[in-house]
Write an enzyme that holds these catalytic residues in place. Structure first.
Site, PDB file in Angstrom:
ATOM      1  N   PRO A  70       0.840  -1.189   0.000  1.00 39.59           N
ATOM      2  CG  PRO A  70      -0.352  -1.349   1.988  1.00 39.59           C
ATOM      3  CD  PRO A  70       0.714  -2.004   1.215  1.00 39.59           C
ATOM      4  N   GLY A  72       2.199   4.981   0.781  1.00 41.25           N
ATOM      5  CA  GLY A  72       2.130   5.955   1.884  1.00 41.25           C
ATOM      6  C   GLY A  72       1.801   5.334   3.218  1.00 41.25           C
ATOM      7  CB  ALA A  79      12.608   2.980  -1.214  1.00 40.17           C
ATOM      8  CB  ALA A  80       9.888  -1.198  -3.072  1.00 41.64           C
ATOM      9  CG  ASP A 121      11.902   3.848   3.651  1.00 42.74           C
ATOM     10  OD1 ASP A 121      12.130   3.555   4.832  1.00 42.74           O
ATOM     11  OD2 ASP A 121      10.785   4.212   3.240  1.00 42.74           O
TER      12      ASP A 121
HETATM   13  O1  PMV Z   1       6.555   5.987   8.405  1.00 40.04           O
HETATM   14  P1  PMV Z   1       7.970   5.789   7.950  1.00 40.04           P
HETATM   15  O2  PMV Z   1       8.338   4.374   7.672  1.00 40.04           O
HETATM   16  O3  PMV Z   1       8.373   6.758   6.886  1.00 40.04           O
HETATM   17  O4  PMV Z   1       8.874   6.098   9.220  1.00 40.04           O
HETATM   18  C1  PMV Z   1       8.983   7.316   9.855  1.00 40.04           C
HETATM   19  C2  PMV Z   1      10.014   7.176  10.918  1.00 40.04           C
HETATM   20  C3  PMV Z   1      10.161   8.371  11.840  1.00 40.04           C
HETATM   21  O5  PMV Z   1      11.108   8.004  12.817  1.00 40.04           O
HETATM   22  C4  PMV Z   1       8.844   8.676  12.538  1.00 40.04           C
HETATM   23  C5  PMV Z   1      10.596   9.622  11.106  1.00 40.04           C
HETATM   24  C6  PMV Z   1      12.016   9.603  10.603  1.00 40.04           C
HETATM   25  O6  PMV Z   1      12.341  10.479   9.785  1.00 40.04           O
HETATM   26  O7  PMV Z   1      12.832   8.785  11.036  1.00 40.04           O
END
Ligand code: PMV
Length: 278
Positions: A70, A72, A79-80, A121
């Protein structure tokens, strides 16, 4: 789609939000991802193709993308998609690409999507396995000794962006103790994963600390309570969200089948993943 290039998605196992304050975060690839394949369209005639080639132009190509991730939701979809597309195009051009170059090029695409990405990521989806990431330091690639089965539950798309959630945490006056707890816990999880030990209890504790930090919605919290009553070890993964959904929630534990049946019954979208496979 068969053939093409497959790149996995990722989950943050431990340490989100605390990573912003210099603590370690652990991210791992999952067995769901993105497949990309180059399809040739528009160039039907060999001569025309050759003409484009001798002229030094790019072959007229299109890329077909099939994703199990999914968008967002913190599973590393952007990234994938970038890495799978780059891999497919390079295969099509007969110019093999190694992981280091694929990582660099995927980072370039992530800069368009995220401005100033940390790199966690691209690193996780390109190299696979487990990545230990601390801000300002080169990331560390580790092997998960024993793949982990988890359920991922969709608690609803957050109304807030990751940036807004990070700002919300920053404005919290009593965050330091929670951030330090998460930091210590993540170091412990790292050690356990490398040794192949159980991490369910730690994930659950990390989940509770994120709830305390204020990044989980009331609705997602009451779902967590129900799942915990059934023996689940529960944690959101990623930035979270409070106004509506909190993004993806992970559940570990021995009773995943029972929990899955319970969720399916209530039409709460969920899927099983294996973490740490490359
Ligand atoms: O929701 P994601 O996988 O993009 O993770 C965000 C991780 C945080 O620690 C909340 C923000 C960050 O920039 O590291």
């Amino acid at each position: 789609m068969s053939g093409g290039v497959f790149v996995p998605g990722k989950v943050i196992l431990a340490g989100e939000h605390a990573v912003v304050y210099g603590k370690m975060a652990l991210s791992a690839s999952i067995n769901k991802g993105v497949r990309a394949r180059v399809v040739k369209r528009g160039v039907k005639n060999e001569v025309v193709r050759k003409a484009i080639e001798v002229a030094g132009g790019e072959p007229q190509i299109e890329v077909e993308i099939e994703s199990e991730l999914p968008v967002g939701s913190g599973l590393g979809s952007s990234a994938a998609v970038a890495a799978a597309t780059i891999g497919a195009v390079r295969a099509h051009l007969n110019r093999p690409i190694d992981k280091d170059e694929l990582f660099e090029l995927t980072m370039e695409c992530e800069r368009i999507a995220h401005g100033n990405p940390s790199g966690i990521d691209p690193a996780t989806v390109v190299y696979g396995g487990l990545i230990a990431f601390t801000k300002g330091q080169p990331f560390e690639r580790l092997k998960i000794r024993k793949p982990i089965k988890l359920l991922l539950i969709e608690t609803g798309k957050p109304s807030e962006s990751t940036k807004e959630m990070v700002e919300m945490v920053a404005s919290k006056t009593d965050k330091d103790a929670i951030i330090n707890e998460i930091g210590k816990l993540t170091e412990r999880v790292r050690g356990k994963l490398v040794k192949g030990e159980e991490i369910g209890e730690d994930l659950d504790q990390n989940g509770r600390l994120l709830e305390e930090l204020g990044v989980v919605s009331e609705k997602a919290k009451s779902l967590s309570d129900e799942l915990r009553r059934m023996g689940g070890k529960v944690k959101i993964t990623g930035a979270g969200g409070v106004k509506t959904g909190s993004g993806m929630m992970m559940v570990a534990g021995r009773d995943l089948l029972k929990i899955k049946a319970w969720l399916d019954n209530r039409q709460i979208r969920n899927f099983e993943i294996t973490v740490g496979t490359e």
